[in-house]
Design a protein around this motif. Sequence first.
Motif, PDB file in Angstrom:
ATOM      1  N   GLU A  38      36.920   7.555  -8.315  1.00 46.75           N
ATOM      2  CA  GLU A  38      37.032   7.586  -6.403  1.00 46.75           C
ATOM      3  C   GLU A  38      36.004   9.372  -5.801  1.00 46.75           C
ATOM      4  O   GLU A  38      36.487  10.416  -5.871  1.00 46.75           O
ATOM      5  CB  GLU A  38      37.957   7.965  -6.077  1.00 46.75           C
ATOM      6  N   LYS A  39      34.691   8.329  -6.000  1.00 43.87           N
ATOM      7  CA  LYS A  39      33.568   9.456  -5.605  1.00 43.87           C
ATOM      8  C   LYS A  39      32.273   9.014  -4.829  1.00 43.87           C
ATOM      9  O   LYS A  39      31.525   7.807  -5.417  1.00 43.87           O
ATOM     10  CB  LYS A  39      33.382  11.018  -6.496  1.00 43.87           C
ATOM     11  N   THR A  40      32.163   9.722  -4.399  1.00 42.46           N
ATOM     12  CA  THR A  40      30.873   9.507  -2.869  1.00 42.46           C
ATOM     13  C   THR A  40      29.756   9.928  -2.550  1.00 42.46           C
ATOM     14  O   THR A  40      30.129  11.143  -2.084  1.00 42.46           O
ATOM     15  CB  THR A  40      30.991   7.862  -1.956  1.00 42.46           C
ATOM     16  N   LEU A  41      28.539   9.867  -2.277  1.00 39.32           N
ATOM     17  CA  LEU A  41      27.732  10.412  -1.664  1.00 39.32           C
ATOM     18  C   LEU A  41      28.372  10.597  -0.113  1.00 39.32           C
ATOM     19  O   LEU A  41      27.573  11.784   0.399  1.00 39.32           O
ATOM     20  CB  LEU A  41      26.436  10.913  -2.024  1.00 39.32           C
ATOM     21  N   ASN A  42      28.428   9.601   0.089  1.00 36.73           N
ATOM     22  CA  ASN A  42      28.373   9.529   1.187  1.00 36.73           C
ATOM     23  C   ASN A  42      29.697  10.714   2.156  1.00 36.73           C
ATOM     24  O   ASN A  42      28.993  10.745   3.757  1.00 36.73           O
ATOM     25  CB  ASN A  42      29.296   8.314   1.428  1.00 36.73           C
ATOM     26  N   THR A  43      30.591  11.393   1.306  1.00 32.86           N
ATOM     27  CA  THR A  43      31.541  12.315   2.405  1.00 32.86           C
ATOM     28  C   THR A  43      30.991  13.493   1.525  1.00 32.86           C
ATOM     29  O   THR A  43      31.271  14.626   1.726  1.00 32.86           O
ATOM     30  CB  THR A  43      32.755  12.139   1.859  1.00 32.86           C
ATOM     31  N   MET A  44      29.715  13.521   0.500  1.00 28.00           N
ATOM     32  CA  MET A  44      29.327  14.821   0.271  1.00 28.00           C
ATOM     33  C   MET A  44      28.196  15.827   1.214  1.00 28.00           C
ATOM     34  O   MET A  44      28.041  14.871   1.739  1.00 28.00           O
ATOM     35  CB  MET A  44      29.071  14.988  -0.928  1.00 28.00           C
ATOM     36  N   ALA A  45      28.613  16.684   1.348  1.00 27.91           N
ATOM     37  CA  ALA A  45      27.743  18.123   1.818  1.00 27.91           C
ATOM     38  C   ALA A  45      26.705  18.240   1.206  1.00 27.91           C
ATOM     39  O   ALA A  45      26.383  17.492   0.592  1.00 27.91           O
ATOM     40  CB  ALA A  45      28.133  19.285   2.475  1.00 27.91           C
ATOM     41  N   GLN A  46      25.346  18.505   2.418  1.00 29.02           N
ATOM     42  CA  GLN A  46      24.527  18.331   1.969  1.00 29.02           C
ATOM     43  C   GLN A  46      24.231  19.189   0.523  1.00 29.02           C
ATOM     44  O   GLN A  46      23.027  18.677  -0.687  1.00 29.02           O
ATOM     45  CB  GLN A  46      23.355  18.503   3.114  1.00 29.02           C
ATOM     46  N   ARG A  47      24.417  20.020   1.109  1.00 27.98           N
ATOM     47  CA  ARG A  47      24.586  20.905  -0.539  1.00 27.98           C
ATOM     48  C   ARG A  47      24.248  20.452  -1.615  1.00 27.98           C
ATOM     49  O   ARG A  47      23.834  20.673  -2.786  1.00 27.98           O
ATOM     50  CB  ARG A  47      25.097  22.323  -0.009  1.00 27.98           C
ATOM     51  N   SER A  48      25.778  19.770  -1.287  1.00 29.24           N
ATOM     52  CA  SER A  48      26.388  19.310  -3.036  1.00 29.24           C
ATOM     53  C   SER A  48      25.670  18.209  -2.955  1.00 29.24           C
ATOM     54  O   SER A  48      25.378  17.442  -4.572  1.00 29.24           O
ATOM     55  CB  SER A  48      27.765  18.630  -2.485  1.00 29.24           C
ATOM     56  N   ARG A  49      24.664  17.149  -2.262  1.00 23.03           N
ATOM     57  CA  ARG A  49      24.210  16.325  -2.350  1.00 23.03           C
ATOM     58  C   ARG A  49      23.232  16.458  -3.568  1.00 23.03           C
ATOM     59  O   ARG A  49      22.089  16.074  -4.154  1.00 23.03           O
ATOM     60  CB  ARG A  49      23.492  15.365  -1.234  1.00 23.03           C
ATOM     61  N   ARG A  50      22.467  17.685  -2.209  1.00 24.90           N
ATOM     62  CA  ARG A  50      21.336  18.048  -3.294  1.00 24.90           C
ATOM     63  C   ARG A  50      21.286  18.772  -4.907  1.00 24.90           C
ATOM     64  O   ARG A  50      20.505  18.515  -5.958  1.00 24.90           O
ATOM     65  CB  ARG A  50      21.023  19.853  -2.987  1.00 24.90           C
ATOM     66  N   HIS A  51      22.527  19.274  -4.689  1.00 25.41           N
ATOM     67  CA  HIS A  51      22.911  19.583  -6.244  1.00 25.41           C
ATOM     68  C   HIS A  51      22.984  18.549  -7.561  1.00 25.41           C
ATOM     69  O   HIS A  51      22.783  18.627  -8.913  1.00 25.41           O
ATOM     70  CB  HIS A  51      24.528  20.799  -6.620  1.00 25.41           C
ATOM     71  N   TRP A  52      23.827  17.344  -7.070  1.00 23.92           N
ATOM     72  CA  TRP A  52      23.786  16.259  -7.659  1.00 23.92           C
ATOM     73  C   TRP A  52      22.474  15.855  -7.859  1.00 23.92           C
ATOM     74  O   TRP A  52      22.187  14.910  -8.688  1.00 23.92           O
ATOM     75  CB  TRP A  52      24.656  15.069  -7.085  1.00 23.92           C
ATOM     76  N   ALA A  53      20.928  15.822  -7.123  1.00 29.41           N
ATOM     77  CA  ALA A  53      19.910  15.448  -7.047  1.00 29.41           C
ATOM     78  C   ALA A  53      19.027  15.942  -8.508  1.00 29.41           C
ATOM     79  O   ALA A  53      18.648  14.933  -9.304  1.00 29.41           O
ATOM     80  CB  ALA A  53      19.325  15.438  -6.045  1.00 29.41           C
ATOM     81  N   GLU A  54      19.556  16.855  -8.486  1.00 28.79           N
ATOM     82  CA  GLU A  54      18.709  18.371  -9.626  1.00 28.79           C
ATOM     83  C   GLU A  54      19.614  17.197 -11.043  1.00 28.79           C
ATOM     84  O   GLU A  54      18.975  17.246 -11.976  1.00 28.79           O
ATOM     85  CB  GLU A  54      19.454  19.804  -9.375  1.00 28.79           C
ATOM     86  N   LYS A  55      20.976  17.262 -10.290  1.00 28.25           N
ATOM     87  CA  LYS A  55      20.925  16.823 -11.958  1.00 28.25           C
ATOM     88  C   LYS A  55      20.742  15.284 -12.672  1.00 28.25           C
ATOM     89  O   LYS A  55      20.321  15.388 -13.261  1.00 28.25           O
ATOM     90  CB  LYS A  55      23.173  16.732 -11.544  1.00 28.25           C
ATOM     91  N   PRO A  72      17.858  12.459  -1.307  1.00 28.25           N
ATOM     92  CA  PRO A  72      18.169  13.608  -2.496  1.00 28.25           C
ATOM     93  C   PRO A  72      17.535  13.526  -3.546  1.00 28.25           C
ATOM     94  O   PRO A  72      16.599  14.625  -3.577  1.00 28.25           O
ATOM     95  CB  PRO A  72      19.762  14.408  -2.129  1.00 28.25           C
ATOM     96  N   LEU A  73      17.579  12.999  -3.727  1.00 26.28           N
ATOM     97  CA  LEU A  73      16.209  12.847  -5.822  1.00 26.28           C
ATOM     98  C   LEU A  73      15.247  12.034  -5.159  1.00 26.28           C
ATOM     99  O   LEU A  73      14.390  12.839  -5.658  1.00 26.28           O
ATOM    100  CB  LEU A  73      17.343  11.621  -5.516  1.00 26.28           C
ATOM    101  N   GLY A  74      14.890  11.247  -3.705  1.00 23.95           N
ATOM    102  CA  GLY A  74      13.503  11.081  -3.675  1.00 23.95           C
ATOM    103  C   GLY A  74      12.849  11.526  -3.536  1.00 23.95           C
ATOM    104  O   GLY A  74      11.558  12.206  -3.780  1.00 23.95           O
ATOM    105  N   LYS A  75      13.477  12.739  -2.312  1.00 26.62           N
ATOM    106  CA  LYS A  75      12.606  14.308  -2.438  1.00 26.62           C
ATOM    107  C   LYS A  75      12.050  15.159  -3.607  1.00 26.62           C
ATOM    108  O   LYS A  75      11.282  15.271  -3.609  1.00 26.62           O
ATOM    109  CB  LYS A  75      12.796  14.618  -0.788  1.00 26.62           C
ATOM    110  N   PHE A  76      13.245  14.722  -4.435  1.00 25.77           N
ATOM    111  CA  PHE A  76      12.950  16.063  -5.025  1.00 25.77           C
ATOM    112  C   PHE A  76      12.484  15.158  -6.539  1.00 25.77           C
ATOM    113  O   PHE A  76      10.881  16.167  -6.639  1.00 25.77           O
ATOM    114  CB  PHE A  76      14.710  16.293  -5.660  1.00 25.77           C
TER     115      PHE A  76
END
Length: 181
Positions: A86-103, A131-135
Amino acid sequence: MDQPNLNTWNDMTANHLILLQCGKGKLQHRAKAEELYTGQLFQKSLRYAHRLAALEAIEGNPLPEIQILSALHGLVDPSDILEPYEKTLNTMAQRSRRHWAEKVYAQLKSKFKFALPEKITFLTSIKYRQPLGKFVREYDLCRTAVPLKGLGIGQQMQFLDQEYFNMGSRIHLLTTDQVNQ
């Protein structure tokens, strides 16, 4: 818990990558990623991606790679065995989504031997795509396609169904033409 197999196609090159988004609906036991996510939108996206890959192959293009974006695991091959989570980007903070995109970006670079494909098709919501598209665009300038952009969930499912049908008709015509030549 098994980790996604990051070496599935490390020695291959692809001109086109199709990225699907994981889904909330999941089986209650470990399974291949393509089977774990049970939601209608995911299943229709997967079906569409396979049909698009078949069409491109019949048209003489390299076979596109299909991968899943997981909020927990990052980049996942459809054949990877995963436990439900149970985990989704929909509830993650922007900073966490950016970290996810870097991963995910690092996983993409590893898979593609440090050169991304010419085109990436996102079959994802904005929370997974942005976040991934921009990266990806910032560092590699590859082309992106977003066929579901701006569509509500019902419209997305309708689009996927209609395009699946349209591509099937095109495949039929192309294969019939090849047989008759």
